[in-house]
Design an enzyme around this catalytic site. Structure first.
Site, short mmCIF file in Angstrom:
data_model
loop_
_atom_site.label_atom_id
_atom_site.label_comp_id
_atom_site.label_asym_id
_atom_site.label_seq_id
_atom_site.Cartn_x
_atom_site.Cartn_y
_atom_site.Cartn_z
N HIS A 278 -8.96 9.46 22.19
CA HIS A 278 -10.03 8.39 22.68
C HIS A 278 -9.74 7.41 21.48
CE1 HIS A 278 -14.38 7.20 23.36
NE2 HIS A 278 -13.55 6.14 23.68
N HIS B 271 -11.40 19.89 21.90
CA HIS B 271 -12.46 19.09 21.55
C HIS B 271 -11.82 17.97 20.84
CE1 HIS B 271 -16.69 18.20 20.70
NE2 HIS B 271 -16.14 17.87 19.72
N GLU B 272 -11.20 18.65 19.77
CA GLU B 272 -10.80 17.53 18.77
C GLU B 272 -9.64 16.58 19.15
OE1 GLU B 272 -12.68 16.90 16.02
OE2 GLU B 272 -13.84 18.83 16.51
N HIS C 279 -11.46 13.59 20.83
CA HIS C 279 -11.46 12.59 19.82
C HIS C 279 -10.21 11.76 19.67
CE1 HIS C 279 -15.79 13.49 19.20
NE2 HIS C 279 -15.46 14.82 18.85
#
Length: 394
Positions: free
Chosen positions: A209, A202-203, A206
């Protein structure tokens, strides 16, 4: 608690009690928490009403048709996106009602109460996954995104992007942060659990991105909008989930993964959309000159819970007060983005797995976009049109 001892109830510990296998612990925590909110319901209603009245004043002073239009305009989000989310979820409430029925059946209760909604439906799976193994799992799960993406993730793992373990003075939780001109950083408190593996990918979503936006956009256009902030991270989680479901042979582990996925849908798509509808209704009442009293807010919230959870859920009187403990209602039309972001991420991951390289290239262009275009246009370029119901239904 489970041992019959009197323990302190706090907002932070409430979620722990609500996940207890002991139903009386869950019920006691549920009633004790809302008893306190009930003692202050008029003050909390006045506080929230003041916040809504302020929004109404600014919308009128700035010549907007509504508070919704005002707050969505900052990110160039058409109002139809918000309305479409609510309408589409309403058309698919039968799935939510089926989930409620399934939960009631699995828990083996005659009546399903709101203090049963977070109780585990399957036994927790103890899987010890060291960080080195987690990195390997992550790379295999993210392989559909291509070698370019993977090589950068590997660089992040090997070049000090990730602060992995708990340490003295280190805050709890996990997040990713980036500064223009410097690679992004990932903050973890890794404890060798399966949830930590999901947190890692998940991190890293980020982080990637941020990396792609910062390296492909000039500074003024590098920061992506909140509307798409959770898309890349959740897309990574979805790819990990699909990978684990594909390789898992243990029935108990597979049941745990499916339950994990179901809870994400319930908590992110349905719950956040219900919150979004509550905000919309409350703002419309205030704009039409209706005072927002504690009873008005409670009645509105109760009716929405009845709609979203269906006839098999007992409407405990305490749930009428849940609006009073949701801080996001003070962020003005923020919560809908959890549901739209999750829907977009699932749609993107499915397209990547289904279509391969063309979908990957479209997705990478989205990651590189920053805020060089409005969020709806960027997502449309990646193959997801959030102005339609398709990403939500599929």
């Amino acid at each position: 608690d489970e041992n019959g001892n009197e323990v302190e109830l706090t907002n932070g510990r409430y979620s722990v009690f609500m996940e207890s296998n002991n139903r009386s612990v869950r019920e006691n925590a549920f009633k004790a928490l809302y008893r306190q909110y009930g003692n202050y319901k008029n003050t909390l209603a006045a506080t929230y009403y003041a916040n809504v009245k302020q929004a109404c004043f600014y919308a009128k002073a700035r010549k907007y048709d509504s508070t919704l239009q005002m707050y969505l305009s900052g990110s160039f989000i058409p109002e139809k996106v918000y309305h479409n989310l609510i309408e589409t979820v309403h058309k698919n409430l039968d799935k939510m009602h089926a989930y409620v029925s399934l939960r009631k059946q699995v828990l083996g209760v005659d009546e399903l109460h709101f203090y049963d909604i977070y109780a585990p439906m399957v036994s927790d799976i103890t899987m010890k996954i060291p960080y080195e193994e987690a990195k390997d799992i992550a790379l295999k799960a993210l392989a559909p995104l291509g070698e370019e993406y993977l090589s950068k993730v590997k660089e992040g793992f090997e070049s000090g992007w990730v602060d992995v373990y708990e340490n003295t003075g280190k805050r709890t939780g996990a997040f990713s942060w980036g500064t223009y001109g410097v690679h992004p950083y990932v903050f973890l408190n890794y404890t060798d659990t399966l949830n930590d593996v999901f947190t890692l990918v998940h991190e890293m979503g980020h982080a990637m991105h941020t990396y792609y936006s910062n390296t492909n956009q000039p500074y003024p256009y590098a920061g992506y909008r909140i509307f798409v902030a959770e898309v890349a991270s959740t897309c990574n989680e979805s790819l990990l989930m699909q990978h684990l479901l594909k390789i898992t042979t243990d029935p108990a582990q597979k049941a745990y993964l499916i339950n994990y996925f179901l809870e994400q849908f319930r908590g992110t798509v349905y719950r956040q959309t219900m919150f979004a509808e509550f905000e919309l209704q409350i703002n419309e009442m205030a704009q039409n000159g209706q005072s927002l009293t504690a009873e008005t807010l409670c009645a509105c919230y109760e009716a929405l819970n009845r709609t979203y959870f269906g006839d098999e859920m007992v409407l405990d009187p305490e749930i009428r007060l849940e609006w009073a403990r949701i801080p996001h209602f003070y962020y003005d039309y923020y919560v809908y983005q959890y549901a739209t972001g999750f829907s977009a991420a699932i749609a993107l991951s499915q397209r990547i797995l289904r279509e391969g390289e063309p979908a990957v290239q479209d997705y990478l262009q989205f990651l590189k976009g920053g805020c060089s275009a409005d969020p709806i246009s960027l997502l449309k370029g990646a193959g997801v049109d959030m102005a339609t119901s398709k990403p939500i239904t599929e």
